[in-house]
Scaffold this active site. Structure first.
Site, PDB file in Angstrom:
ATOM      1  N   GLU A 158       0.798  -1.244   0.000  1.00 59.02           N
ATOM      2  CA  GLU A 158       0.000   0.000   0.000  1.00 59.02           C
ATOM      3  C   GLU A 158       0.831   1.296   0.000  1.00 59.02           C
ATOM      4  O   GLU A 158       0.554   2.206   0.763  1.00 59.02           O
ATOM      5  CB  GLU A 158      -0.960  -0.003   1.190  1.00 59.02           C
ATOM      6  CG  GLU A 158      -1.857  -1.235   1.227  1.00 59.02           C
ATOM      7  CD  GLU A 158      -2.793  -1.273   2.445  1.00 59.02           C
ATOM      8  OE1 GLU A 158      -2.682  -0.394   3.314  1.00 59.02           O
ATOM      9  OE2 GLU A 158      -3.636  -2.182   2.507  1.00 59.02           O
ATOM     10  N   GLU A 265      -5.902 -11.110  -1.032  1.00 58.00           N
ATOM     11  CA  GLU A 265      -6.739 -10.902   0.165  1.00 58.00           C
ATOM     12  C   GLU A 265      -8.212 -10.863  -0.227  1.00 58.00           C
ATOM     13  O   GLU A 265      -8.931  -9.903   0.066  1.00 58.00           O
ATOM     14  CB  GLU A 265      -6.359  -9.584   0.851  1.00 58.00           C
ATOM     15  CG  GLU A 265      -4.867  -9.463   1.125  1.00 58.00           C
ATOM     16  CD  GLU A 265      -4.474  -8.210   1.890  1.00 58.00           C
ATOM     17  OE1 GLU A 265      -5.357  -7.533   2.459  1.00 58.00           O
ATOM     18  OE2 GLU A 265      -3.269  -7.915   1.932  1.00 58.00           O
TER      19      GLU A 265
HETATM   20  C1  XIL Z   1      -6.017  -6.665   8.531  1.00 55.90           C
HETATM   21  C2  XIL Z   1      -6.279  -7.866   9.451  1.00 55.90           C
HETATM   22  O1  XIL Z   1      -7.149  -8.755   8.790  1.00 55.90           O
HETATM   23  C3  XIL Z   1      -6.879  -7.396  10.751  1.00 55.90           C
HETATM   24  O2  XIL Z   1      -6.998  -8.483  11.670  1.00 55.90           O
HETATM   25  C4  XIL Z   1      -6.016  -6.302  11.381  1.00 55.90           C
HETATM   26  O3  XIL Z   1      -6.651  -5.801  12.529  1.00 55.90           O
HETATM   27  C5  XIL Z   1      -5.789  -5.175  10.385  1.00 55.90           C
HETATM   28  O4  XIL Z   1      -5.228  -5.700   9.184  1.00 55.90           O
HETATM   29  N1  XIL Z   1      -4.850  -4.929   3.874  1.00 55.90           N
HETATM   30  C6  XIL Z   1      -3.823  -5.725   4.297  1.00 55.90           C
HETATM   31  C7  XIL Z   1      -4.023  -6.626   5.463  1.00 55.90           C
HETATM   32  O5  XIL Z   1      -2.779  -5.781   3.635  1.00 55.90           O
HETATM   33  O6  XIL Z   1      -2.836  -6.820   6.179  1.00 55.90           O
HETATM   34  C8  XIL Z   1      -5.103  -6.125   6.378  1.00 55.90           C
HETATM   35  O7  XIL Z   1      -5.327  -7.106   7.376  1.00 55.90           O
HETATM   36  C9  XIL Z   1      -6.359  -5.832   5.591  1.00 55.90           C
HETATM   37  C10 XIL Z   1      -6.105  -4.766   4.552  1.00 55.90           C
END
Ligand code: XIL
Length: 364
Positions: A158, A265
């Site tokens: 990001e 994701e």
């Molecule tokens: C999220 C997790 O799922 C949560 O448990 C945590 O509180 C915050 O992060 N983008 C990403 C992930 O790259 O690492 C994030 O994961 C969600 C958004």
């Protein structure tokens, strides 16, 4: 007589066809996710160490052959103090992956969120050189430790801005190091494990403006020899977005750049945005949303299958609707139902639309 026999035989065939097409779906008739996708791409899931011991562990072993640590390999959790690493939770995931023969993705070496307190201190006088040294130490230590186990890393997460008038995210990394930290992170990771696949990972990649910026960053890296192997498209999508055209455009763009593509994701929120009102299970609106979600999953996987030469893995962000990070994001406490398995860990209609792409099983 011969004629009657022929008639009876035909009737039997017709009966069998009608009977088979009306039979309700038995879950044991369906292929598992990785069976259905074995000639396409790897199926993965984001996990916490706790999930590997509970009821969900069986579901994980049944359907997936790849895992990502949801949180425990991020810089804050794994490197809480400058001279102390917290390996235990990450090691539990690595042990599970070894025991059950899973591929493991590492997430994430450099991000602006979930960073340890010490990292950007002392405020205002921390130099670029010092921060890059810290980044190098962190990446070298973590990547070297898991060299035998982790085949791919999200190296930078990001780093591109969501704002149309801004290229890079104005994070502390950027403010202290300008954009050089991004290429450096890839170089450090490559030096620590020359065999690892290295990914730039981001969300809203389907947005044409952001996508263009990510493309130009990665194109620049390829042209100048920065060791990047792929793009991680997070895939936090919803029942309304992306459209098929947006998804195709995005995949084509990065496939043409000769990058591996992974959906890192994936989840499909039932709420198009932060303003969408809560919908309760059991209601007509909820059932309609579940159908829409199944259609959206169907479209996404149909397109991904077409791009199987570039797409090498798809990872779901969480296991089932029992728990999703979207229960608290972007609205705290707004329960979401974004995955393929319901709260009882049973396959949803969306599951059928992902695995039954040859239409062998009738809809429930
Ligand atoms: C999220 C997790 O799922 C949560 O448990 C945590 O509180 C915050 O992060 N983008 C990403 C992930 O790259 O690492 C994030 O994961 C969600 C958004």
């Amino acid at each position: 007589m011969k004629y009657i026999k022929k008639q009876a035989y035909l009737l039997l065939i017709i009966f069998q066809l009608v009977y088979l097409s009306c039979k309700p779906v038995q879950t044991n008739e369906l292929p598992t996710l990785h069976e259905a996708y074995q000639s396409y791409f790897r199926m993965g899931v984001a996990v916490s160490p706790g999930a590997l011991e509970g009821e969900e562990s069986q579901l994980i072993r049944q359907h997936f052959q790849s895992m990502t640590a949801e949180n425990v390999m991020k810089m804050g959790p794994i490197h809480p103090e400058e001279d102390r690493y917290n390996w235990e939770p990450a090691d539990r995931i690595v042990d599970f992956a070894r025991t059950h023969d899973f591929f493991l993705r590492g997430h994430a070496l450099c991000w602006h969120n979930q960073v340890p307190d010490w990292l950007f201190k002392p405020d205002s006088i921390l130099s670029k050189e010092e921060l890059l040294t810290r980044l190098n130490d962190h990446i070298t230590t973590v990547v070297s430790r898991y060299k035998q186990d982790i085949y791919a890393w999200d190296v930078v997460n990001e780093a591109i801005s969501d704002r149309e008038d801004e290229f890079y995210r104005e994070s502390k990394w950027f403010k202290i190091c300008d954009s050089t930290y991004i290429a450096k992170a890839f170089e450090y990771a490559h030096r620590a494990d020359p065999d690892a696949e290295l990914y730039y990972n981001d969300y809203s990649v389907i947005n044409p403006v952001k996508r263009k910026k990510i493309y130009s960053l990665l194109r620049g890296f390829k042209d100048s020899g920065v060791p990047v192997d792929g793009i991680g498209i997070q895939g936090h999508w919803s029942i309304e977005s992306p459209s098929e055209t947006q998804l195709r455009e995005t995949l084509s763009l990065f496939a043409d750049l000769d990058l591996k593509i992974q959906i890192t994701e994936l989840d499909i929120s039932i709420y198009p945005n932060a303003e969408s009102k809560v919908v309760e299970p059991g209601t007509v609106s909820f059932n309609r949303l579940m159908e829409k979600q199944a259609d959206q999953y169907e479209m996404i996987f149909r397109v991904l299958r077409e791009y199987k030469d570039a797409v090498t893995a798809v990872t779901f962000w969480n296991i089932s609707d029992r728990h999703s990070w979207l229960d608290n994001f972007p609205v705290r406490g707004r329960k979401n139902y974004p995955l393929l398995f319901n709260e009882k860990l049973l396959p949803k209609e969306a599951y059928l639309s992902v695995v039954d792409f040859n239409n062998q099983v009738s809809k429930p």
